[in-house]
Design an enzyme around this catalytic site. Structure first.
Site, short mmCIF file in Angstrom:
data_model
loop_
_atom_site.label_atom_id
_atom_site.label_comp_id
_atom_site.label_asym_id
_atom_site.label_seq_id
_atom_site.Cartn_x
_atom_site.Cartn_y
_atom_site.Cartn_z
N ASP A 58 0.79 -1.24 0.00
CA ASP A 58 0.00 0.00 0.00
C ASP A 58 0.82 1.28 0.00
OD1 ASP A 58 0.95 0.15 2.72
OD2 ASP A 58 -0.73 -1.14 3.32
N HIS A 62 6.37 -7.99 -1.68
CA HIS A 62 5.19 -8.42 -2.43
C HIS A 62 4.78 -7.41 -3.50
CE1 HIS A 62 3.79 -11.37 0.99
NE2 HIS A 62 4.92 -11.71 0.41
N CYS A 95 3.21 -5.63 -17.80
CA CYS A 95 2.51 -6.51 -18.73
C CYS A 95 2.40 -7.93 -18.16
CB CYS A 95 3.27 -6.54 -20.06
SG CYS A 95 2.61 -7.75 -21.22
N CYS A 143 4.63 -10.24 -20.94
CA CYS A 143 6.09 -10.10 -21.13
C CYS A 143 6.78 -9.38 -19.98
CB CYS A 143 6.40 -9.42 -22.47
SG CYS A 143 6.17 -7.64 -22.44
N CYS A 156 -0.13 -3.79 -23.36
CA CYS A 156 1.32 -3.61 -23.46
C CYS A 156 1.69 -3.05 -24.83
CB CYS A 156 1.98 -4.96 -23.25
SG CYS A 156 3.75 -4.97 -23.52
N GLY A 181 3.85 -7.06 13.13
CA GLY A 181 2.53 -7.17 12.51
C GLY A 181 2.43 -8.22 11.42
N THR A 182 3.25 -9.25 11.52
CA THR A 182 3.19 -10.32 10.52
C THR A 182 2.87 -11.64 11.20
OG1 THR A 182 4.50 -11.61 8.94
CG2 THR A 182 5.73 -10.21 10.45
N PRO A 211 -0.05 -7.99 18.34
CA PRO A 211 -1.07 -8.14 19.40
C PRO A 211 -1.40 -9.60 19.68
CG PRO A 211 -1.78 -6.56 17.72
CD PRO A 211 -0.56 -7.25 17.19
ZN ZN Z 1 4.05 -7.27 -23.02
#
Ligand code: ZN
Length: 250
Positions: free
Chosen positions: A103, A118, A126, A129, A149, A189-190, A216
């Site tokens: 985010d 991530h 694309c 590709c 693309c 937090g994971t 938590p």
């Molecule tokens: Zn492409």
């Protein structure tokens, strides 16, 4: 919270710090991946919305979801946890922030040393590709509103890591290397259940680092940590920052 003298000593000695953040940090800013947008999207299976198969089957649905998430993420604000992390990077000779969040709230809080494991919903490339697609666009009600693309005419997709996809090689190998060689590692937090990111605190322990968990809830990593603080990151990180500021020179 009163921190032990041991912990203060660890902060004092630490030169190389690695922080790993996950969904819990964004949740404190009101972002909740599959429950966003008033629950509208919770009727869909996450695989329909966040996998290559889901995109192939219904690219418009996937894009409409990501567009909704982009709007919600843009309206959210970094919380005191994001802000504290952003300031911390000024106090250690080596500092690396690896996030599973897509985010951009760490960037908006002012963090400069962020590595996105991530990817991010704010970039696109694309589907066929891989060519980056830097232009802005808005998704409407038809397939024709999904950009193509310029090289191969494939559909453009969000630059996030989907279910069944590998993490970006460069960010991941750097995360492994820095985790193994740091003095202090904070996992924040994971849930410590999504691999390979969940491996990183273990790598830090093998490498001899002091590993602190902030969550938590208890996680599968809690027992292996040197210190586990069951609190929201937005509450505890400003306190840790205060200690860092007292004993470290910028
Ligand atoms: Zn492409």
């Amino acid at each position: 919270m009163d921190f032990s003298l041991d912990f203060i000593e660890i902060i004092k000695k630490s030169q190389k710090v690695v922080i790993l953040t996950g969904a819990g940090v964004s949740r404190e800013s009101g972002l909740d991946t599959f429950r966003d947008a008033g629950g509208y999207w919770s009727k869909y299976n996450p695989y329909e919305l966040a996998s290559p198969q889901g995109f192939r089957a219904n690219p418009l649905l996937v894009w409409q979801w990501y567009q909704a998430r982009k709007i919600i993420a843009s309206q959210a604000e970094p919380n005191p946890g994001h802000n504290a992390i952003a300031e911390m990077e000024n106090y250690f000779p080596e500092f690396y922030l690896f996030t599973q969040n897509v985010d951009r709230l760490h960037h908006r809080a002012g963090s400069k040393k962020v590595h996105e494991l991530h990817g991010t919903i704010f970039e696109s490339h694309c589907f066929d590709c891989g060519l980056p697609y830097p232009q802005d666009f808005e998704i409407g009600e038809t397939l024709a509103t999904i950009p193509r693309c310029p090289e191969c005419n494939g559909y453009v997709r969000p630059s996030v890591v989907w279910f069944g996809e590998s993490l970006p090689y460069e960010a991941l190998s750097m995360a492994y290397q820095k985790s193994q060689s740091c003095d202090l590692f904070l996992t924040i937090g994971t849930s410590s259940e999504v691999y390979p990111a969940a491996n990183l605190p273990h790598q830090a322990i093998y490498g001899g680092a002091y590993v602190m968990e902030i969550n938590p809830n208890e996680t599968s990593f809690t027992r292996d940590s040197n210190l586990s603080i069951r609190q929201k990151s937005g509450e505890i990180l400003p306190e840790i920052l205060r200690i860092i500021k007292e004993i470290k020179v910028k």
